[in-house]
Design an enzyme around this catalytic site. Structure first.
Site, PDB file in Angstrom:
ATOM      1  N   ASP A  33     -27.166  38.598  19.920  1.00  0.00           N
ATOM      2  CA  ASP A  33     -28.370  39.422  20.051  1.00  0.00           C
ATOM      3  C   ASP A  33     -28.335  40.683  19.196  1.00  0.00           C
ATOM      4  OD1 ASP A  33     -29.636  37.797  21.976  1.00  0.00           O
ATOM      5  OD2 ASP A  33     -28.258  38.544  23.490  1.00  0.00           O
ATOM      6  N   HIS A  77     -19.104  39.872  25.296  1.00  0.00           N
ATOM      7  CA  HIS A  77     -19.465  38.516  25.712  1.00  0.00           C
ATOM      8  C   HIS A  77     -18.439  38.017  26.713  1.00  0.00           C
ATOM      9  CE1 HIS A  77     -20.636  34.308  25.471  1.00  0.00           C
ATOM     10  NE2 HIS A  77     -21.776  34.757  24.992  1.00  0.00           N
TER      11      HIS A  77
END
Ligand code: ACO
Length: 431
Positions: free
Chosen positions: A363, A306
């Protein structure tokens, strides 16, 4: 602490103010830099650039903290629900009973699509990706909303926002039904937001879908966890479009397109495709991890890493726990969950991922829950878009309400040819 930064260019020292946020983060205000020095800043991918000041969502990526309007995501996940969280994000505070009732009623009043929009759905081929349909139809919906092209008016914002939030779910369900050649199911005012969505997705004209409260709750939680995430690619896109004073539907349609890519919201679909591939190949995960570490393979461990989190994504923690719960309640045993857990354990002990601080993101596990509750793979990113709508709306509002707002217009360092002559076609040499 210093409230100015000093920058020396060509022997001259320039003082740049330091802006301090409410959580102590510091940003160097360079808004007068070009005028004073002739220089701009260059920040590929905007990893060091604050594009705005915002009071909606706070993230501390090092500590793994996420708060909407100051409330930790863990607390909202436990105590709130999607529509209340949407209200919190959009209006900045938790609603009273009366405010929540009014907001819910407004959503119910706006849940239907104009009947003529059905013809637009018919124009898409059966294999069209639902994100393409979603983005197109959000834009098309604006054509049926009186006054939407007028200048932003805070007094009509509430109804425009409610229209968008209510209709996005109807559009999403219609897109799915269309892609499967199934008759469209209209919303039922008696159902709450998430239950209504599941009804439109899975009921049949001759039989209502059996709404399992645990399934409704699990999907509602997924929406809450996706509701905002400060200046990510799609939200920054929404703000960018809003800065040109475009209408709320145009901004949201642009947000959907930005979200679609596999490095952003499209990752939830890509994770399941990756896990299925590993399962099909009979790999225990080690071959895929090796490929993900090899830059030449073009593979990445999807659902990992991320831009902001250099720690475990707090949403991933909540979703992982929810995964076990939902699969247990529904008595589903999914081999993909086992593979995901094995991959996670391997990656968290692998120096490649450890050194780069790559952890599971939102996710990584969300797709496994969505699979378990029957959401088809091609709809995963659409679920993300529905969830993210309150964040986009809140950011749109923040841009439009700003009294000192300017159009977003980054600069560049040009690296093309310097001035050159135009050569007429008969004098051009062969390449
Ligand atoms: N698998 C393997 N290597 C990775 C991964 C990954 N998932 N993510 C990052 N890396 C590596 C990069 O190759 C790079 O290595 P290097 O320093 O040797 O060149 C290093 O880690 C830093 O990665 P960047 O791409 O520079 O990180 P960035 O902040 O630009 O990208 C992103 C973040 C896009 C999320 C990235 O981690 C990624 O592609 N992850 C997989 C896709 C994904 O899960 N996206 C969803 C993000 S969450 C969301 O949008 C909701």
């Amino acid at each position: 602490m210093d409230k100015v930064a000093k920058l020396e260019i060509d022997g001259k020292v320039h003082e740049l103010p330091i802006v301090v946020g409410s959580e102590g983060e510091r940003g160097i205000d360079i808004s007068a830099l070009r005028q004073a020095t002739g220089c701009i800043t260059l920040d590929d991918g905007y990893g060091n650039t604050g594009s705005c000041q915002s009071n909606i969502t706070f993230i501390d990526g090092e500590k793994g903290i996420l708060r909407y309007r100051g409330i930790p995501i863990e607390v909202l996940a436990e105590k709130s629900f999607f529509i209340e969280t949407a209200y919190l994000l959009i209006y900045g505070y938790l609603p009273t009973h009366k405010e929540l009732r009014r907001f819910s009623e407004l959503l119910t009043q706006n849940e239907m699509l104009h009947e003529d929009l059905k013809f637009h759905f018919e124009g898409f081929p059966a294999h069209a990706h639902p994100m393409a349909i979603l983005s197109s139809m959000i834009n098309a919906t604006s054509c049926f909303v009186p006054g939407v092209l007028d200048a932003y008016d805070p007094t009509v914002f509430e109804s425009q926002a409610a229209r968008l939030l209510a209709k996005v779910r109807t559009i999403a369900a219609f897109a799915y039904r269309k892609s499967r050649g199934l008759p469209i199911m209209y919303p039922k005012p008696v159902y709450k937001y998430t239950a209504n969505f599941l009804h439109m997705m899975f009921s049949e004209p001759y039989q209502d879908y059996d709404l399992n409260p645990e399934v409704v709750k699990a999907l509602d939680l997924i929406f809450v966890l996706h509701a905002d995430h400060e200046q990510n690619c799609s939200t920054a896109t929404v703000r960018m479009i809003a800065s040109s004073q475009a209408n709320i539907f145009a901004c949201a349609a642009g947000g959907v397109c930005a979200l679609w890519g596999p490095l952003h919201g499209g990752a939830n679909q890509a994770v399941i495709e990756m896990l299925e591939q590993i399962h099909r190949d009979g790999d225990d995960g080690s071959k895929f991890i090796a490929a993900a570490k090899d830059k030449k393979s073009g593979k990445r461990l999807m659902g990992f890493g991320h831009r902001v989190y250099k720690n475990y994504d707090p949403r991933a923690k909540i979703i992982k726990a929810q995964c076990d719960k939902v699969l247990g309640l529904l008595k589903i045993s999914d081999p993909l969950l086992d593979i995901a857990k094995r991959l996670e354990a391997a990656a968290l002990h692998d120096s490649y991922f450890v050194e780069r601080k790559l952890y599971p993101n939102v996710d990584f596990y969300s797709g496994i829950i969505m699979r378990a509750i029957g959401i088809p793979l091609e709809m995963f990113t659409v679920m993300f878009a529905i969830g993210r709508m309150p964040g986009w709306i809140a950011n749109y509002k923040e841009v439009m309400d700003a009294t000192n707002g300017r159009i977003s217009r980054p600069r560049q360092i040009y690296t093309g040819p310097t001035e050159q002559p135009y050569v007429s076609i008969d004098k051009r040499g062969k390449k």
